[in-house]
Design an enzyme around this catalytic site. Structure first.
Site, PDB file in Angstrom:
ATOM      1  CG  ASP A 259       7.527  24.579  18.731  1.00  0.00           C
ATOM      2  OD1 ASP A 259       6.562  23.871  19.370  1.00  0.00           O
ATOM      3  OD2 ASP A 259       8.259  25.834  19.047  1.00  0.00           O
ATOM      4  CB  SER A 260       2.867  26.590  19.188  1.00  0.00           C
ATOM      5  OG  SER A 260       4.273  26.124  20.505  1.00  0.00           O
TER       6      SER A 260
ATOM      7  CB  CYS B 285       5.288  21.052  18.914  1.00  0.00           C
ATOM      8  SG  CYS B 285       4.002  21.553  19.408  1.00  0.00           S
TER       9      CYS B 285
ATOM     10  CD  GLU C  29       7.932  31.648  22.474  1.00  0.00           C
ATOM     11  OE1 GLU C  29       7.934  32.515  21.767  1.00  0.00           O
ATOM     12  OE2 GLU C  29       8.393  29.900  22.121  1.00  0.00           O
TER      13      GLU C  29
ATOM     14  CB  CYS D 250       7.687  20.851  26.713  1.00  0.00           C
ATOM     15  SG  CYS D 250       7.698  22.801  26.066  1.00  0.00           S
TER      16      CYS D 250
ATOM     17  CG  HIS E 250       9.159  26.191  24.161  1.00  0.00           C
ATOM     18  ND1 HIS E 250       8.243  25.365  23.591  1.00  0.00           N
ATOM     19  CD2 HIS E 250       9.349  27.748  24.331  1.00  0.00           C
ATOM     20  CE1 HIS E 250       7.541  26.583  22.789  1.00  0.00           C
ATOM     21  NE2 HIS E 250       8.327  27.641  22.832  1.00  0.00           N
TER      22      HIS E 250
HETATM   23  N1  DGL Z   1       7.527  23.641  22.151  1.00  0.00           N
HETATM   24  C1  DGL Z   1       6.085  23.044  22.718  1.00  0.00           C
HETATM   25  C2  DGL Z   1       5.859  21.612  22.786  1.00  0.00           C
HETATM   26  O1  DGL Z   1       6.507  20.207  23.230  1.00  0.00           O
HETATM   27  C3  DGL Z   1       5.022  24.437  23.358  1.00  0.00           C
HETATM   28  C4  DGL Z   1       3.793  24.121  23.016  1.00  0.00           C
HETATM   29  C5  DGL Z   1       2.642  25.250  23.208  1.00  0.00           C
HETATM   30  O2  DGL Z   1       3.119  25.808  22.434  1.00  0.00           O
HETATM   31  O3  DGL Z   1       2.434  25.387  24.364  1.00  0.00           O
HETATM   32  O4  DGL Z   1       4.775  21.103  23.457  1.00  0.00           O
END
Ligand code: DGL
Length: 272
Positions: free
Chosen positions: A10-11, A73, A152, A183, A185
């Site tokens: 993931d990011s 992600c 975050e 997402c 997150h």
């Molecule tokens: N968890 C990522 C997603 O599902 C986050 C994206 C981001 O880094 O903006 O899209």
């Protein structure tokens, strides 16, 4: 029997919500998680850049010897999944199709809402997949640029609550009965969404649906590990290991004893 680990990326820490569901479903598997903390968030970035980052990470994980990669992600899945699947030999599961499928199954009025990052909404991929499953279903999509940075930063206060209400409002006006939280997150603020939408709306999370897809893929390909063993997890980040550990434990709701750092340069070299 296949003892190789499963790669997840993931990011940042959002993909840990997917890892958590995978650990519950597949406690006998080993996992290698990579969070690209140095380049988070992906949401505001152009698709070509997200594709490049995802290709670097997936190449790195492939070289580490994983048997399957989970693009945990939605932004990376939306921008890069077909390109990754073409470029790499290892099977890659994304988070988008399992969620779209669950939403089409759940909706009764065939009006589906989508809350996600700018990159995911701009890709139009959820609409494509939903329409492939039910051409009569409608998707109302709202980009949510404020949410990932607030999550975050560990912020669960009034600012986050107000942002969720702002993004939920157009979906409520359109009368959607099912909302895709697109997402990884977002499950960490599950309660905030539940309060914004109330009991009448079905909320679909990528973490739950993707874990199911991963388990089925391993079983059908016959690459599961020994069911009688206890699996283990390794954690890598391009950002600060200490920050990842603190935030990560909140996302995973399990202790993370050790986080290793991997440089962006190492990822770039893996894809070169
Ligand atoms: N968890 C990522 C997603 O599902 C986050 C994206 C981001 O880094 O903006 O899209």
């Amino acid at each position: 029997m296949d003892a190789r680990p499963i790669g997840i990326f993931d990011s940042g820490a959002g993909g840990l919500t997917v890892l958590h569901e995978c650990l519950v479903t597949l406690p006998h598997e080993d996992f290698l998680y990579l969070g690209d903390g140095a380049r988070c968030p992906y949401g505001p970035r152009p698709h070509a850049e997200i594709r490049r980052f995802a290709h670097e990470i997936a190449s790195y994980l492939e070289q580490e010897g994983v048997k399957l990669i989970v693009a945990a992600c939605n932004a990376a899945t939306s921008a890069a999944l077909p390109a990754l699947q073409e470029a790499l030999a290892v099977p890659i599961v994304g988070v988008l199709v399992p969620e779209a499928h669950a939403a089409v199954q759940a909706t009764r009025n065939r009006r589906i809402g989508l809350l996600a990052t700018e990159a995911t909404v701009a890709s139009g991929r959820y609409e494509e997949v939903v329409h492939a499953l039910d051409a009569g279903a409608r998707v109302v999509a709202v980009p949510c640029p404020k949410l990932v940075p607030l999550i975050e930063a560990g912020d669960v206060g009034e600012e986050l609550d107000a942002a969720v209400r702002e993004y939920a409002s157009p979906l409520r006006e359109e009368g959607v009965d099912t909302v895709i939280l697109g997402c990884t997150h977002y499950p960490i603020i599950r309660r905030v969404f539940e309060r914004a939408f109330g009991r009448g709306t079905t909320l679909v999370y990528s973490a739950d649906e993707t874990a199911r897809e991963v388990a089925e893929t391993l079983a059908r390909k016959r690459v599961e590990n020994d069911p009688d063993r206890d699996g283990s997890s390794r954690f890598l980040t391009t950002g600060s290991p200490e920050e990842f550990r603190t935030l990560g434990e909140r996302f995973l709701q399990l202790p993370i004893p050790q986080v290793e750092q991997v440089s962006v340069r190492e990822l770039e070299l893996a894809a070169a």
